[in-house]
Motif scaffolding. Structure first.
Motif, PDB file in Angstrom:
ATOM      1  N   LEU A 333      19.358   2.267   1.726  1.00  0.00           N
ATOM      2  CA  LEU A 333      18.721   3.361   2.473  1.00  0.00           C
ATOM      3  C   LEU A 333      18.625   4.653   1.663  1.00  0.00           C
ATOM      4  CD1 LEU A 333      20.147   2.830   6.070  1.00  0.00           C
ATOM      5  CD2 LEU A 333      17.762   2.668   5.360  1.00  0.00           C
ATOM      6  N   THR A 334      19.337   4.732   0.555  1.00  0.00           N
ATOM      7  CA  THR A 334      19.238   5.952  -0.245  1.00  0.00           C
ATOM      8  C   THR A 334      17.873   6.056  -0.930  1.00  0.00           C
ATOM      9  OG1 THR A 334      20.224   4.914  -2.173  1.00  0.00           O
ATOM     10  CG2 THR A 334      21.723   6.025  -0.686  1.00  0.00           C
ATOM     11  N   GLY A 335      17.109   4.951  -0.918  1.00  0.00           N
ATOM     12  CA  GLY A 335      15.779   4.997  -1.514  1.00  0.00           C
ATOM     13  C   GLY A 335      14.723   4.435  -0.584  1.00  0.00           C
ATOM     14  N   LEU A 336      14.794   4.800   0.672  1.00  0.00           N
ATOM     15  CA  LEU A 336      13.865   4.254   1.668  1.00  0.00           C
ATOM     16  C   LEU A 336      12.392   4.466   1.295  1.00  0.00           C
ATOM     17  CD1 LEU A 336      13.486   2.817   4.360  1.00  0.00           C
ATOM     18  CD2 LEU A 336      13.910   4.966   5.532  1.00  0.00           C
ATOM     19  N   PRO A 337      11.988   5.659   0.819  1.00  0.00           N
ATOM     20  CA  PRO A 337      10.565   5.838   0.470  1.00  0.00           C
ATOM     21  C   PRO A 337      10.122   4.952  -0.697  1.00  0.00           C
ATOM     22  CG  PRO A 337      11.698   7.953   0.587  1.00  0.00           C
ATOM     23  CD  PRO A 337      12.746   6.908   0.636  1.00  0.00           C
ATOM     24  N   ILE A 338      11.073   4.554  -1.527  1.00  0.00           N
ATOM     25  CA  ILE A 338      10.699   3.695  -2.659  1.00  0.00           C
ATOM     26  C   ILE A 338      10.320   2.304  -2.162  1.00  0.00           C
ATOM     27  CG2 ILE A 338      11.549   2.647  -4.793  1.00  0.00           C
ATOM     28  CD1 ILE A 338      13.213   5.167  -5.199  1.00  0.00           C
ATOM     29  N   GLU A 339      11.065   1.817  -1.169  1.00  0.00           N
ATOM     30  CA  GLU A 339      10.697   0.528  -0.570  1.00  0.00           C
ATOM     31  C   GLU A 339       9.276   0.639   0.001  1.00  0.00           C
ATOM     32  OE1 GLU A 339      12.943  -2.020  -0.748  1.00  0.00           O
ATOM     33  OE2 GLU A 339      11.471  -3.425   0.053  1.00  0.00           O
ATOM     34  N   ALA A 340       8.982   1.796   0.629  1.00  0.00           N
ATOM     35  CA  ALA A 340       7.639   2.001   1.183  1.00  0.00           C
ATOM     36  C   ALA A 340       6.592   2.053   0.068  1.00  0.00           C
ATOM     37  CB  ALA A 340       7.610   3.293   2.010  1.00  0.00           C
ATOM     38  N   ALA A 341       6.967   2.614  -1.071  1.00  0.00           N
ATOM     39  CA  ALA A 341       6.026   2.717  -2.194  1.00  0.00           C
ATOM     40  C   ALA A 341       5.631   1.330  -2.700  1.00  0.00           C
ATOM     41  CB  ALA A 341       6.647   3.537  -3.317  1.00  0.00           C
ATOM     42  N   PHE A 342       6.560   0.377  -2.606  1.00  0.00           N
ATOM     43  CA  PHE A 342       6.215  -0.981  -3.036  1.00  0.00           C
ATOM     44  C   PHE A 342       5.165  -1.611  -2.123  1.00  0.00           C
ATOM     45  CE2 PHE A 342       9.838  -0.655  -5.815  1.00  0.00           C
ATOM     46  CZ  PHE A 342       9.432  -1.418  -6.905  1.00  0.00           C
ATOM     47  N   ALA A 343       5.153  -1.184  -0.850  1.00  0.00           N
ATOM     48  CA  ALA A 343       4.110  -1.680   0.047  1.00  0.00           C
ATOM     49  C   ALA A 343       2.742  -1.148  -0.394  1.00  0.00           C
ATOM     50  CB  ALA A 343       4.403  -1.270   1.483  1.00  0.00           C
ATOM     51  N   VAL A 344       2.746   0.062  -0.963  1.00  0.00           N
ATOM     52  CA  VAL A 344       1.510   0.639  -1.487  1.00  0.00           C
ATOM     53  C   VAL A 344       1.039  -0.188  -2.692  1.00  0.00           C
ATOM     54  CG1 VAL A 344       0.455   2.690  -2.531  1.00  0.00           C
ATOM     55  CG2 VAL A 344       2.074   2.942  -0.632  1.00  0.00           C
ATOM     56  N   ARG A 345       1.974  -0.616  -3.505  1.00  0.00           N
ATOM     57  CA  ARG A 345       1.631  -1.504  -4.623  1.00  0.00           C
ATOM     58  C   ARG A 345       0.965  -2.783  -4.091  1.00  0.00           C
ATOM     59  NH1 ARG A 345       5.932  -4.100  -8.904  1.00  0.00           N
ATOM     60  NH2 ARG A 345       5.614  -2.205 -10.064  1.00  0.00           N
ATOM     61  N   GLY A 346       1.364  -3.193  -2.875  1.00  0.00           N
ATOM     62  CA  GLY A 346       0.780  -4.386  -2.268  1.00  0.00           C
ATOM     63  C   GLY A 346      -0.494  -4.097  -1.499  1.00  0.00           C
TER      64      GLY A 346
END
Lengths: 423, 392
Positions: A333-346
């Protein structure tokens, strides 16, 4: 609340000036303005160089040319991004003092160090559970324990609990046997009857047609509350089989449901969309396709984008839904927006990626009327970022919960020394 | 052996009341008022009769040469289990009727450990569940219970937990006490005619055993010592009390763990009574030192200190530990009060003990140096004017 209503009523009867003179005892409101940032409202796009005016614990005004009341505390955030605080749809080991049974709100620890770290990472609300056994891979869906959506209101117990209970687990519908499924179905049938009788009672009461001494009907068990839309069901459904099975129940009884840990949702987006079920996506949860099967299987980084096209509402959650200091960036959870950024990659668009960690996450938690977007009247739970929210180099500068500035990077023992040299 | 000798001395001592003792040429740190570089303290009948720079020893008084000595009030240890027979109390559950006084075993050879360390008054808490019972205040004289006990029902003991069962249990207990208080207030005879079908006016029910102490607490007649191991538990306890805000006189002493300083702002704004062990701690996940006691004192809360355990080492190292807190930023005056007058006030005994003042009990220490210095020894300890420990 009652006082406010009383004041409004008074205001209707008397000239407004007198009304103001009548309430000298009330504490004057504290106004705080975040001035000059790019405001990602989530619900109404991005306002460039705008101001967010907070009045005590709420967002008072949002706009580009605001008149600030006298005495407003002004914080210059020119060049920065202002977003609603991130919402974690599931979190483990966060904000709890003990794992004792009972209510979550009676066991909260607002002084827990993880709460501070969550704030440092932009999270202002989280769904937490206590006392139940875990779901998929020991986490995820609640079973039998209690759960709540709580704010990261460091140091304050008051205003910490947003909603309790927030969800009801129907995990055994998917993972249990025929007997479990029979029991769940029976519970729904019974609850449906009870809800109908309750509605009938309320209707007749409204029409003054009650029999003398008639006992009121209360449909208050979790199944009835699911049917009334007061609770959301959580079911861990990684593969297509589990998803289909869960949707079957949703379609039969029409209740709000969120499918957790979903991996193969991209193979049947329309079915999920038609059932109006929510999904929680872990973008980097990799699973190989099963080559023995004719149908598509396994994970896809495009899952979030595909669900979006099908009109499915989803939240994004990291691989480890916990606040730790030992993980690789973005894995927890310390990098929640990064997980979201990977969805942008998709293939997901950026606005939708941000929505998945704010407003939709709040909706899945049942607290979207209070948090998840920057709108007048909503809770003043905000983050100020020093760059693009989805850029891996971005830090949280400031975090507000209930209008209180609870995190400042420049004063943090964790992040103050990190100057962001990558830019 | 020493205890026996002391006992003999006590038995042989002439009748109370008449014997007058004067400690002369002694540096006096009275606590709560200015130091006296050299003065005289006159003791009679177990009390301090007078003290000051200009006081002359009365004729016929037994004289103690206080030259080179420092007179300081006896230490008040407000939270201990020392001298109790065992660890078992009321078991789990709520048992506010249990008395720690019943647990004291006067024949245990531990009271000397206290006096040797300069403790002249202590609060002994009952073991048990959340509402454990009532604490007792004693002077650690040994002898019989009756000789030692100051107040058998000195305080209510709460072991707070952040859980629904603990909070609901407390709420129910306070609710029962509230009802008892309300029924007390109602006149026994109804003034108007009783409403139809109403139960006949009962004679005001005497609160039962379990409720009695809670009634006293809500009325402000008895303080509660609330053990809170975390800062969160402090907030949870206040949340329970919020439901009883109409009882504005309640006195709560938070016996807090090492992280209480995290709630310093709240503690200060409520002017809370806080008791802490004299230890330094760390900012979590760092090696940055925090002086919790100093933070809490600075916030405006009222601070008492409690020895860090009942071992001889903890007791005899106590004053030095307090000195460490001063070295790290706690005000010296604040620290001296926090080991004497403030804990006495927390226990409701500040009219009797906690400072050197005419009219107060003659509970005092004669030291051979500054109380907070590592090199200082406690040379003599007086309780009620009698020497209970002597190294001279």
């Amino acid at each position: 609340m009652k006082l406010a209503i009383a004041v409004v009523l008074l205001g209707l009867q008397e000239p407004p000036k007198k009304e103001e003179a009548k309430a000298p005892a009330a504490k004057p409101p504290v106004y705080t303005a975040l001035v000059g940032g790019d405001v990602h409202t989530i619900s109404r796009g991005v306002l460039r160089g705008a101001t967010v005016l907070l009045k005590d614990q709420k967002i008072h005004r949002v706009g580009q040319a605001l008149d600030l009341p006298e005495g407003t505390i002004t914080i210059d955030v020119t060049g920065k991004r202002v977003l609603p605080g991130f919402v974690a749809v599931q979190a483990q080991g966060l904000a709890l003092a003990s794992g004792a049974g009972g209510k979550v709100s009676d066991s909260l620890d607002p002084f827990q160090e993880q709460v501070k770290i969550a704030l440092a990472c932009g999270i202002t609300s989280a769904f937490i559970e206590m006392g139940g056994s875990g779901g998929f891979f020991g986490g995820g869906t609640p079973s039998a324990g209690s759960n709540a959506v709580v704010k990261m209101s460091y140091g304050a117990l008051e205003g910490m609990t947003l909603l309790e209970p927030a969800a009801h687990s129907l995990q055994t519908w998917v993972s249990g046997g025929a007997a479990d499924r029979h029991e769940i179905r029976q519970s729904f049938v019974k609850a449906r009857d009870l809800v109908e009788r309750e509605r009938d009672f309320e209707r007749r009461r409204a029409e003054n047609k009650l029999k003398p001494n008639e006992q009121p009907v209360r449909a208050a068990d979790p199944f009835a509350r699911l049917l009334k839309g007061e609770l959301i069901a959580r079911i861990s459904a990684p593969d297509a089989d589990a998803i289909r099975r869960a949707l079957e129940l949703v379609n039969e009884f029409r209740f709000r449901c969120v499918l957790m840990d979903v991996v193969e949702g991209w193979t049947l987006p329309d079915e999920i969309g038609r059932a109006r079920a929510y999904v929680v996506v872990t973008v980097r949860n990799k699973q190989h396709a099963d080559r023995r099967m004719a149908r598509p299987s396994g994970s896809s980084i495009e899952q979030a984008a595909i669900l979006r096209k099908a009109g499915v509402k989803f939240a994004i959650s990291p691989i480890t839904p916990a606040v730790t200091t030992g993980g690789i960036a973005g894995r927890d959870l310390t990098g929640l927006p990064i997980e979201a950024a990977f969805a942008v990659r998709g293939g997901l668009d950026e606005a939708a990626a941000l929505e998945a960690i704010t407003l939709t996450a709040a909706e899945i938690c049942g607290v979207d009327a209070r948090v998840g977007s920057i709108e007048e009247g909503k809770d003043a739970d905000l983050v100020v970022l020093d760059g693009d929210p989805l850029d891996y180099r971005t830090f949280v500068d400031l975090t507000f919960v209930n209008g209180k500035l609870l995190y400042e990077k420049s004063k943090s023992s964790y992040f103050n020394h990190l100057k962001g040299k990558g830019r | 052996m020493k205890a026996l000798g002391l006992l003999a001395a006590l038995l042989l001592a002439p009748g109370d009341g008449d014997e007058t003792t004067a400690i002369t040429q002694v540096r006096i740190i009275p606590v709560g008022r200015d130091e006296i570089a050299s003065g005289t303290i006159v003791l009679r009948g177990g009390k301090i009769v007078e003290l000051g720079a200009d006081v002359k020893p009365p004729a016929g008084a037994a004289l103690i040469d206080g030259k080179g000595r420092v007179a300081f009030p006896g230490l008040v240890h407000l939270f201990t289990r020392i001298g109790t027979a065992g660890t078992s109390g009321g078991g789990g559950g709520n048992s506010p009727q249990n008395l720690a006084a019943e647990e004291i075993n006067p024949s245990l050879d531990v009271f000397e450990r206290l006096t040797r360390a300069g403790v002249t008054v202590c609060g002994i808490f009952p073991a048990g569940g959340v509402l454990a019972g009532q604490g007792v205040t004693i002077k650690p004289l040994g002898g019989t219970r009756e000789e030692m006990i100051l107040d058998r029902s000195a305080f209510l003991m709460v072991h707070m937990q952040a859980s629904t069962s603990a909070k609901d249990g407390l709420k129910q207990a306070f609710e029962a006490a509230k009802k008892a208080i309300e029924s007390e207030k109602k006149p026994a005879v109804a003034t108007g005619k009783p409403a139809e079908g109403a139960p006949k006016p009962a004679t005001p029910a005497k609160p039962d055993e379990k409720t009695e102490s809670l009634v006293k607490f809500l009325k402000g007649e008895m303080p509660a010592l609330v053990a809170v191991s975390s800062a969160a538990e402090i907030l949870h306890f206040w949340q329970v009390l919020e439901g009883f805000a109409e009882f504005g006189k309640v006195r709560v002493v938070l016996v807090a763990g090492p992280e209480a300083w995290k709630a310093a702002a709240e503690l200060g704004s409520r002017k809370a009574r806080v008791a802490l062990n004299p230890t330094l701690t760390f900012v979590p996940q760092t090696r940055i030192r925090v002086n919790g006691a100093a933070e809490i004192a600075r916030s405006g809360a009222r601070l008492a200190l409690v020895p860090d355990g009942d071992s001889p080492w903890a007791l005899e190292g106590y004053l030095f530990q307090v000195g460490e807190l001063v070295k790290h930023g706690l005000g010296r005056e604040e620290a001296l009060k926090a080991i004497t007058l403030t804990p006495a006030e927390f226990l409701g005994l500040d009219k009797r003990v906690g400072s050197l003042e005419a009219g107060k009990d003659a509970d005092l220490l004669l030291l051979d140096g500054d109380p907070l210095s590592a090199q200082t020894r406690i040379r003599r300890v007086f309780i009620g004017g009698k020497v209970v420990h002597s190294e001279d």
